[in-house]
Design a protein around this motif. Structure first.
Motif, short mmCIF file in Angstrom:
data_model
loop_
_atom_site.label_atom_id
_atom_site.label_comp_id
_atom_site.label_asym_id
_atom_site.label_seq_id
_atom_site.Cartn_x
_atom_site.Cartn_y
_atom_site.Cartn_z
N THR B 2 -45.75 -36.49 -8.27
CA THR B 2 -45.44 -35.09 -8.01
C THR B 2 -44.98 -34.82 -6.58
O THR B 2 -45.77 -34.55 -5.68
CB THR B 2 -46.66 -34.16 -8.26
N VAL B 3 -43.70 -34.86 -6.41
CA VAL B 3 -43.13 -34.69 -5.09
C VAL B 3 -41.99 -33.72 -5.23
O VAL B 3 -41.46 -33.55 -6.33
CB VAL B 3 -42.64 -36.08 -4.60
N PHE B 4 -41.66 -33.00 -4.20
CA PHE B 4 -40.50 -32.17 -4.39
C PHE B 4 -39.24 -32.78 -3.80
O PHE B 4 -38.25 -32.95 -4.48
CB PHE B 4 -40.71 -30.74 -3.91
N PHE B 5 -39.30 -33.14 -2.53
CA PHE B 5 -38.16 -33.81 -1.93
C PHE B 5 -38.44 -35.29 -1.80
O PHE B 5 -39.58 -35.68 -1.55
CB PHE B 5 -37.87 -33.23 -0.55
N SER B 6 -37.42 -36.11 -1.92
CA SER B 6 -37.57 -37.54 -1.65
C SER B 6 -37.86 -37.72 -0.16
O SER B 6 -37.64 -36.83 0.65
CB SER B 6 -36.30 -38.28 -2.02
N LYS B 7 -38.38 -38.89 0.16
CA LYS B 7 -38.64 -39.21 1.57
C LYS B 7 -37.37 -39.03 2.40
O LYS B 7 -37.39 -38.45 3.49
CB LYS B 7 -39.13 -40.66 1.67
N GLU B 10 -36.86 -35.39 3.03
CA GLU B 10 -37.84 -34.89 4.00
C GLU B 10 -37.40 -35.26 5.42
O GLU B 10 -37.35 -34.42 6.31
CB GLU B 10 -39.22 -35.51 3.76
N LEU B 13 -34.30 -33.33 6.54
CA LEU B 13 -34.63 -31.96 6.91
C LEU B 13 -35.30 -31.92 8.28
O LEU B 13 -34.95 -31.12 9.15
CB LEU B 13 -35.56 -31.33 5.85
N GLN B 14 -36.26 -32.83 8.47
CA GLN B 14 -36.94 -32.89 9.76
C GLN B 14 -35.93 -33.11 10.89
O GLN B 14 -35.97 -32.43 11.92
CB GLN B 14 -37.96 -34.04 9.78
N LEU B 17 -33.65 -30.06 11.56
CA LEU B 17 -34.42 -29.01 12.22
C LEU B 17 -34.67 -29.38 13.68
O LEU B 17 -34.62 -28.53 14.58
CB LEU B 17 -35.75 -28.78 11.49
N LEU B 37 -40.02 -38.22 15.64
CA LEU B 37 -40.45 -37.82 14.29
C LEU B 37 -41.19 -38.93 13.55
O LEU B 37 -41.57 -38.77 12.39
CB LEU B 37 -39.25 -37.36 13.47
N ASP B 86 -30.36 -35.24 -1.71
CA ASP B 86 -30.97 -35.40 -3.04
C ASP B 86 -30.10 -34.88 -4.17
O ASP B 86 -30.31 -35.22 -5.33
CB ASP B 86 -32.31 -34.64 -3.10
N THR B 136 -40.18 -24.91 14.69
CA THR B 136 -39.97 -26.34 14.87
C THR B 136 -40.48 -26.78 16.24
O THR B 136 -41.14 -27.82 16.38
CB THR B 136 -38.47 -26.68 14.74
#
Lengths: 142, 142
Positions: B2-7, B10, B13-14, B17, B37, B86, B136
């Motif tokens: 149960t994950v929303f975004f793949s690594k 993620e 996005l990091q 930002l 990060l 994704d 951020t």
DNA sequence: TCTAAATCAGATTATTTTGTCTGATTAAAG
DNA sequence: CTTTAATCAGACAAAATAATCTGATTTAGA
């Protein structure tokens, strides 16, 4: 690849909804579930085994054996199945993958995402699977 | 799981930002992003490369090279990054994994889930990344 | 022109997830 | 008691995702 439930969990949800849509007392061999839902037999067997361990379904061994719900459909919530297979971590961990994401140290999308996730959780834990019988019957021919 | 975004997503996005939170004109070597990060350098390099192809960031080669945003932060939406890495399939395919899930042939949770997913999509496509600068900065020390 | 520091690119490895195979065990029915 | 049809269990294989390694290319500046 942006997915919400793992394949395992999708299949588990499908299988439990399928069983709930049938006559309650009737045991359902893994092979039948496999064929009706187009899931590899050995794979769904494994998933059904773990759902048995979690007490959501129960298994009858031997000839004319199979699986059936362990409780009345009105006592089983979608979230129970998700929890048994995928766990509930994703409802508590940061969607952007930041460590220590919390109201104190929120990630950039903490508030927005948190609200959505809570709604998802609420939906999955408010609805019991007896509510889905009709829709399941529409989708899967038993 | 149960994950929303793949690594990958993620991390992407990091990283975006992070770049948005810095001085816009300043190029940012992959190594620095990696360290700040805590993302493996070679892995984030690959992700940054693909974001470059998608036109979200641009790269400067050679000594004192690195990456920077290709547009003003107010022109970049979260969904752009998700789409680049994704893809948007998950916003269109059945959450339970049923084939041909549609308003005509809805899966059991079609309506409930559809509403949530639409909200998620709206959130990701309404917010531009300039809005996240402060948050951020609170989360990552530059 | 040479060197250092960066991206770029492709091959390789590791890990996780998904799916398969094989055989043991269980239980119903002749 | 034997056969048959099912679960159970564990090893194995394949595919997808995540991460690493190696080396080529590019560019600023001495």
């Amino acid at each position: 690849m942006t997915v919400f439930f793992s394949k395992k969990c999708e299949y588990g949800l499908q299988a439990v909804l399928f069983m709930a849509a049938r006559d309650e007392e009737c045991v359902c061999p893994a092979e039948e579930i496999s064929k009706k839902l187009n899931i590899p037999k050995e794979f769904i067997s494994k998933i059904l085994q773990s759902l048995t361990e979690s007490g959501i379904i129960e298994s009858k061994k031997g000839k004319f054996g199979g699986f059936k719900l362990a409780k009345h459909p009105s006592k089983i919530k979608l979230i129970d199945i998700v929890e048994a297979i995928d766990g509930l971590d994703s409802f508590n961990s940061c969607v952007l993958g930041f460590p220590n994401c919390s109201p104190d140290k929120p990630c950039p999308v903490h508030d927005q995402w948190g609200a959505l996730r809570t709604k998802a959780y609420e939906m999955l834990s408010s609805e019991t699977i007896d509510k889905f019988k009709e829709k399941t019957l529409n989708k899967i021919k038993i």
